[in-house]
Scaffold this active site. Structure first.
Site, short mmCIF file in Angstrom:
data_model
loop_
_atom_site.label_atom_id
_atom_site.label_comp_id
_atom_site.label_asym_id
_atom_site.label_seq_id
_atom_site.Cartn_x
_atom_site.Cartn_y
_atom_site.Cartn_z
N ASP A 459 0.85 -1.17 -0.05
CA ASP A 459 -0.09 0.17 -0.07
C ASP A 459 0.94 1.28 0.02
O ASP A 459 1.90 1.33 0.27
CB ASP A 459 -0.91 0.01 1.21
N ASP A 528 -11.01 1.62 -2.88
CA ASP A 528 -11.48 1.36 -1.79
C ASP A 528 -13.11 1.39 -1.73
O ASP A 528 -13.67 1.22 -0.83
CB ASP A 528 -11.27 2.34 -0.70
C1 GLA Z 1 -5.83 1.76 2.49
C2 GLA Z 1 -6.43 0.59 1.31
C3 GLA Z 1 -7.24 -0.21 2.02
C4 GLA Z 1 -6.94 -0.64 3.41
C5 GLA Z 1 -6.42 0.35 4.30
C6 GLA Z 1 -5.74 -0.19 5.56
O1 GLA Z 1 -6.86 2.58 2.35
O2 GLA Z 1 -6.69 1.01 -0.04
O3 GLA Z 1 -7.87 -1.40 1.19
O4 GLA Z 1 -5.76 -1.63 3.16
O5 GLA Z 1 -5.35 1.33 3.56
O6 GLA Z 1 -5.20 1.13 6.28
#
Ligand code: GLA
Length: 711
Positions: A459, A528
């Site tokens: 990420d 997301d």
């Molecule tokens: C980001 C990612 C999510 C999740 C969160 C965790 O927003 O896009 O899918 O992994 O971080 O903190």
């Protein structure tokens, strides 16, 4: 095979793929012009182009403006220049002269290199064009080299676009691009190209949600199945700039490269700067054909393991967020396995003091409270359940409340005398620093060596700010490019040393999606926003350039935790089946009936996923405000096809139209794998596949057709 034909007398090259040619010409003033980008031409036909005068030349225009492939700043050209430098004495004009050429042989094709040197200053330029056997995609990049000595001083590279694509004259020009935001990525935008410079860019240090580094141009008349489309895409995961320019002379160029204004690169004597690739392609057959060409390119020439089918994954994030501990994760893993998931991914919250988003980033050791015996008990259980194990990491980041930051506050991007702006309570590590890159490699390598981790969700949850490097040895601006290069190197080293490891690129959803990161990872987290209705839109834009094989798509809870919308389970599954299916709901709250139905869907997906992930995609009905959308996936050998149709709401009691399918064999018969009904290819192609959807909102269906071999 692709070919490069050369006519030395006319100083002209014809680069041809299976269905297109790109013609380069060195004019009398040694300027490298893009003479033709379109249908295939022979060398003789291309040479005849030299007899066609540039129309509309006026005394105030340099006819070369907007026609240069090696588009260096200088003389009376005032359009965007793809190559802009500043020599130490302040001179900004370049006057490149050809110094040679070379053809490089590759296993899967060929590459033309054209060399130039400035008439006076110690700077050489190399333009590279790579052609592959099976595609009309041309990969262009540039190498700039300082050939002088210390006494010459540094040459400032202001802009080094990987390619400047010269469009032919069209009656009209239309630009296709995607725009987005967090939770609303890759939304297709198709507008007339205005006069002037249209700049698509990211100044964030990462690819960004707001736009994506590709563009397509057509004459305003193309649709899914008809019309010529010119497209280009940049393989870079940092800041970038794509300039689409329409001049009043009706010359149009697409120029794309890494970096953004006003960041520069100081090229030192003896040094070279190689740009990333910008790939370009001319296609006929509408946007559908253009997308399929890019999909095939990504599958055949970009991804590290293109032949692999991506497994059905389960991800814990929406179910547990930061509330992670061993027994809860095991309970989820057991339920995920029962559904048919093949990869269990534990998301954020497993390490350091990470019980919320304000602490722990940077401390990549399992939390002793939540995992007193480390990760092994969970990993063993996941493996016993027959699944692979994946783990979330966000390696380029640090929370100020972390042991790492307390030990190394100088490791983050920062300027002296400026604030350190936090976003999601975190700062960006300066990965351009060799010590940071080495430390990070050590930590991740240890994590992967000590634990049987099969998959990382990598990420990157915030863009750069105050991007300084006070104790840099040299030009601190380099961090913008070095961060990305060091990221690629780090990913490659980890992959080489842990060959079974697969990686998902994530950046608050789809903020790091581009041809650059795809060369070092295996799939991408699309958004997301897991609301199935919004996803139809996001996926439609995603599919313009990127294949379903990399598009992570989860089925989550209803009502959706982000949008609050309730959508039936079948619809949620059918939407997610258009990509790499995953499940991200809180399975402890799913009823036995929902669990059974979900397991049926997972099994159905496994029967068609080779078509979705590796087949040819035909968007039968894009969802341009209409109720019904449908996508068809065809096996490369044409023996099977899958159709997924989605209708958000039926209006005015209208019947669903039958869906004419594409690319089938008219004389063949196709059997519906679920009902056994036989259809004739010729009828499916013309009258279409009848749909039997429920009257309710959010109705959907998956149809799997197999070519019938019985006589
Ligand atoms: C980001 C990612 C999510 C999740 C969160 C965790 O927003 O896009 O899918 O992994 O971080 O903190």
């Amino acid at each position: 095979m692709p070919s490069i034909a050369h006519d030395p007398e006319h100083r002209l090259w014809v680069l041809s793929g299976p269905g297109s040619s790109y013609v380069l010409h060195l004019d009398d003033a040694d300027r490298l012009r893009g003479l033709h980008w379109g249908p295939r031409l022979t060398l003789e036909q291309a040479v005849s182009l030299l007899r066609y005068p540039e129309p509309g030349r006026r005394s105030f225009e340099d006819g070369a403006d907007g026609t240069l492939d090696l588009d260096t700043a200088g003389a009376m050209r005032y359009a965007h220049a793809g190559v802009q430098v500043r020599f130490p004495d302040g001179v900004r004009d370049l006057e490149p002269q050809p110094t040679g050429e070379e053809s490089l042989h590759h296993e899967d094709g060929t590459e033309l290199v054209l060399r130039f040197a400035d008439r006076h200053y110690p700077l050489t330029l190399e333009a590279h064009y790579r052609l592959r056997a099976d595609t009309d995609v041309i990969e262009r990049h540039l190498v700039l080299r300082h050939t002088g000595t210390e006494a010459d001083g540094a040459i400032t590279i202001v802009r080094a676009d990987s390619a400047t694509w010269v469009l032919p004259r069209l009656g009209e020009y239309r630009l296709s691009q995607v725009r987005g935001q967090w939770c609303a990525e890759t939304q297709l935008n198709r507008t007339p190209l205005p006069y002037g410079e249209t700049v698509l860019t990211s100044r964030r240090g990462t690819t960004g949600h707001q736009s994506n580094p590709w563009a397509m141009i057509d004459d305003g008349g193309a649709d899914e199945v008809h019309g010529a489309v010119w497209s280009c895409a940049l393989a870079w995961s940092g800041s970038w700039r794509l300039t689409a320019e329409r001049m009043p002379t009706e010359r149009v160029t697409l120029s794309a490269g890494f970096g953004h204004d006003p960041v520069t690169w100081k090229l030192l004597p003896g040094e070279e700067l190689a740009t990333p690739v910008c790939a370009g392609a001319y296609t006929e057959g509408g946007f559908g054909a253009a997308s399929r060409l890019w999909h095939r390119h990504v599958l055949n020439h970009v991804l590290p393991h293109p032949e692999e089918i991506r497994p059905v994954l389960y991800n814990s994030w929406e179910a547990t967020e930061f509330d992670i501990e061993l027994t809860g994760q095991i309970a989820l893993a057991e339920k995920a396995a029962a559904l048919g998931a093949e990869l269990f991914v534990m998301d954020d919250g497993w390490f350091g003091a990470r019980t919320h988003d304000a602490a722990g980033l940077g401390d990549w050791t399992p939390s002793p409270d939540r995992f007193p015996d480390g990760l092994t008990p969970l990993i063993d259980r996941v493996h016993d359940l027959g699944m692979r194990f994946g783990l979330w990491v966000e390696p380029e980041m640090v929370n100020p409340d972390s042991d790492l930051y307390r030990a190394h506050p100088d490791w983050v991007l920062h300027h002296p005398h400026r604030r350190r702006t936090e976003h999601r309570n975190q700062l960006v590590l300066n990965l351009a620093r060799p010590d940071v890159a080495a430390w990070l490699h050590g930590r991740l390598d240890e994590l992967l060596s000590k634990n049987a981790i099969d998959f990382l969700k990598w990420d990157m949850n915030r863009p750069f700010s105050e991007a300084g490097w006070p104790d840099a040895d040299g030009d601190p601006d380099r961090l913008w490019i070095k961060h990305v290069r060091n990221l690629y190197t780090l990913l490659d080293r980890l992959r080489a040393d842990h060959p079974h490891l697969r990686i998902e690129s994530c950046s608050s959803g789809g903020g790091r999606l581009d041809l650059g990161i795809l060369a070092h990872t295996d799939q991408v987290w699309t958004s997301d926003n897991t609301d199935a209705v919004d996803r139809v839109e996001i996926q439609h834009g995603f599919s313009q350039l990127y294949p379903a094989r990399i598009m992570g798509a989860w089925v989550t809870d209803s009502p959706n935790p982000y949008t609050g919308r309730s959508v039936p389970l079948d619809f949620r599954f059918h939407v997610a089946m258009n990509g790499v299916l995953g499940i991200g709901g809180d399975l402890s709250r799913w009823s036995p009936a929902e669990m059974d139905r979900a397991a049926e869907h997972v099994a159905a997906y496994k029967r068609v996923r080779h078509l979705v992930q590796l087949g040819e995609q035909h968007r039968l009905r894009p969802r341009d405000g209409g109720e019904l959308s449908a996508v068809q996936y065809l096996a490369p050998d044409g023996r099977e096809t899958a159709v997924i149709a989605l209708r958000t709401a039926r209006r005015f009691g209208r019947d669903d139209p039958a869906l004419p399918l594409r690319a089938l064999e008219p004389s063949a018969r196709y059997r519906d794998a679920a009902t056994g009904v036989l259809h004739h290819g010729a009828v499916l192609l013309t009258h279409g596949l009848p749909l039997e959807l429920d009257a309710d909102d959010h109705a959907s269906i998956l149809v799997h057709l197999i070519r019938d071999s019985t006589p």
